[in-house]
Motif scaffolding. Structure first.
Motif, short mmCIF file in Angstrom:
data_model
loop_
_atom_site.label_atom_id
_atom_site.label_comp_id
_atom_site.label_asym_id
_atom_site.label_seq_id
_atom_site.Cartn_x
_atom_site.Cartn_y
_atom_site.Cartn_z
N ASN A 139 58.17 -50.65 -10.02
CA ASN A 139 58.45 -52.06 -10.32
C ASN A 139 59.93 -52.34 -10.56
O ASN A 139 60.39 -53.47 -10.38
N SER A 140 60.67 -51.32 -11.00
CA SER A 140 62.09 -51.53 -11.31
C SER A 140 63.02 -51.03 -10.20
O SER A 140 64.23 -50.90 -10.42
N ALA A 141 62.45 -50.74 -9.03
CA ALA A 141 63.24 -50.15 -7.94
C ALA A 141 64.43 -51.04 -7.55
O ALA A 141 65.56 -50.56 -7.40
N PHE A 142 64.19 -52.33 -7.40
CA PHE A 142 65.27 -53.23 -6.98
C PHE A 142 66.33 -53.35 -8.08
O PHE A 142 67.53 -53.36 -7.79
N ARG A 143 65.89 -53.42 -9.33
CA ARG A 143 66.84 -53.51 -10.44
C ARG A 143 67.70 -52.25 -10.53
O ARG A 143 68.93 -52.34 -10.74
N ASP A 144 67.07 -51.10 -10.36
CA ASP A 144 67.82 -49.83 -10.41
C ASP A 144 68.83 -49.75 -9.28
O ASP A 144 69.95 -49.24 -9.46
N ALA A 145 68.43 -50.24 -8.10
CA ALA A 145 69.35 -50.24 -6.96
C ALA A 145 70.53 -51.16 -7.22
O ALA A 145 71.67 -50.86 -6.85
N ASN A 146 70.29 -52.29 -7.86
CA ASN A 146 71.35 -53.23 -8.20
C ASN A 146 72.33 -52.63 -9.20
O ASN A 146 73.54 -52.88 -9.14
N GLN A 147 71.81 -51.84 -10.11
CA GLN A 147 72.69 -51.20 -11.09
C GLN A 147 73.66 -50.24 -10.42
O GLN A 147 74.81 -50.10 -10.84
N LEU A 148 73.17 -49.58 -9.36
CA LEU A 148 74.06 -48.70 -8.60
C LEU A 148 75.15 -49.51 -7.91
O LEU A 148 76.29 -49.04 -7.76
N LYS A 149 74.81 -50.73 -7.50
CA LYS A 149 75.80 -51.59 -6.86
C LYS A 149 76.89 -51.99 -7.87
O LYS A 149 78.08 -51.93 -7.57
N TYR A 150 76.44 -52.33 -9.07
CA TYR A 150 77.40 -52.74 -10.09
C TYR A 150 78.31 -51.59 -10.53
O TYR A 150 79.46 -51.80 -10.93
N SER A 151 77.77 -50.37 -10.43
CA SER A 151 78.59 -49.21 -10.80
C SER A 151 79.45 -48.74 -9.63
O SER A 151 80.24 -47.80 -9.79
N GLY A 152 79.29 -49.39 -8.48
CA GLY A 152 80.11 -49.07 -7.32
C GLY A 152 79.62 -47.91 -6.49
O GLY A 152 80.31 -47.47 -5.57
N ASN A 153 78.39 -47.44 -6.74
CA ASN A 153 77.85 -46.31 -5.98
C ASN A 153 77.22 -46.72 -4.65
O ASN A 153 77.07 -45.90 -3.75
N VAL A 154 76.83 -47.97 -4.54
CA VAL A 154 76.28 -48.49 -3.28
C VAL A 154 76.88 -49.86 -3.02
O VAL A 154 77.31 -50.56 -3.95
N THR A 155 76.88 -50.27 -1.78
CA THR A 155 77.40 -51.59 -1.41
C THR A 155 76.27 -52.61 -1.43
O THR A 155 75.08 -52.25 -1.53
N GLU A 156 76.65 -53.87 -1.32
CA GLU A 156 75.67 -54.95 -1.31
C GLU A 156 74.64 -54.77 -0.20
O GLU A 156 73.44 -55.00 -0.38
#
Length: 223
Positions: A139-156
């Motif tokens: 259920n939190s997959a999208f939120r966890d992926a967004n957190q990686l974006k904010y930390s700069g580990n993944v792009t938009e």
């Protein structure tokens, strides 16, 4: 402690056999074996055709009919129990990998909830906690992926693919947990089915082996 009772996935090899499934109808066709004059006449003809001593064939013919009937009846009872109580996901899939492939790419949030609710009522507290953790991860997959974006580990542009990856990992673990539980469920019933299959096949095979050796002894005695 490792259980010696075959799992449902092992029993499936026998229970899903088309030949074994036919034994379920044994109570309805038993009279064809026990009370059919054509079959009785067949045994009478067999005595003459084979040229054996009537005293030998008489002693083995009709008792073998009863043994055949009861052997098939017992196997039929085991098959009926398997058909009724074997978990549907085991009956419908050759192995866990077939189940994963079938469910993994068509899984929905509703289906995840159904599996979780079903298992939560049956599994131990430890497994219930593990199941809740996996469901939360899905259920939190999208939120966890967004957190990686904010930390700069993944792009938009990578957020969605990363979220899908997290979801598939969670789904795979949930399905693995479900499969593992289902194939080991109802151990007492599995034990009963194994015993019935064993008794039924023994009754069917032992007379055949006995007749084979007796006939061989008769034939061998003629040379």
């Amino acid at each position: 402690m490792i259980s010696v009772v075959p799992k449902w996935s092992d029993l499936r090899l026998v229970g899903n056999s088309k030949v074994v499934k036919l034994t379920i109808f044994m109570p309805f066709v038993g009279y064809l074996i026990l009370f059919n004059n054509e079959i009785i006449n067949y045994f009478e003809l067999s005595k003459s055709a084979l040229g054996f001593d009537p005293s030998i064939t008489e002693s083995i013919s009709f008792s073998r009919l009863y043994q055949l009937y009861f052997g098939l009846m017992i196997v039929g009872i085991a098959s009926t129990l398997f058909s009724i109580f074997c978990p549907p996901i085991v009956k419908a899939n050759n192995d866990e990998y077939s189940y994963y492939e079938k469910e993994l790419f068509s899984m929905t949030t509703k289906r995840i909830a159904q599996i979780s609710d079903s298992l939560a009522e049956l599994v131990t507290e430890d497994k219930k906690s593990e199941l809740k953790s996996l469901t939360d991860s899905y259920n939190s997959a999208f939120r966890d992926a967004n957190q990686l974006k904010y930390s700069g580990n993944v792009t938009e542009s990578e957020v969605q693919s990363v979220a899908e990856k997290y979801k598939k990992e969670a789904i795979a673990d949930i399905l693995k947990l479900e499969w593992s539980f289902r194939i080991e469920s109802m151990p007492k019933l599995r034990t009963a089915i194994v015993m019935l299959y064993g008794a039924g096949f023994f009754i069917l095979l032992y007379p055949s082996a006995n007749v084979f050796f007796r006939v061989c002894s008769v034939v061998w005695g003629k040379f």
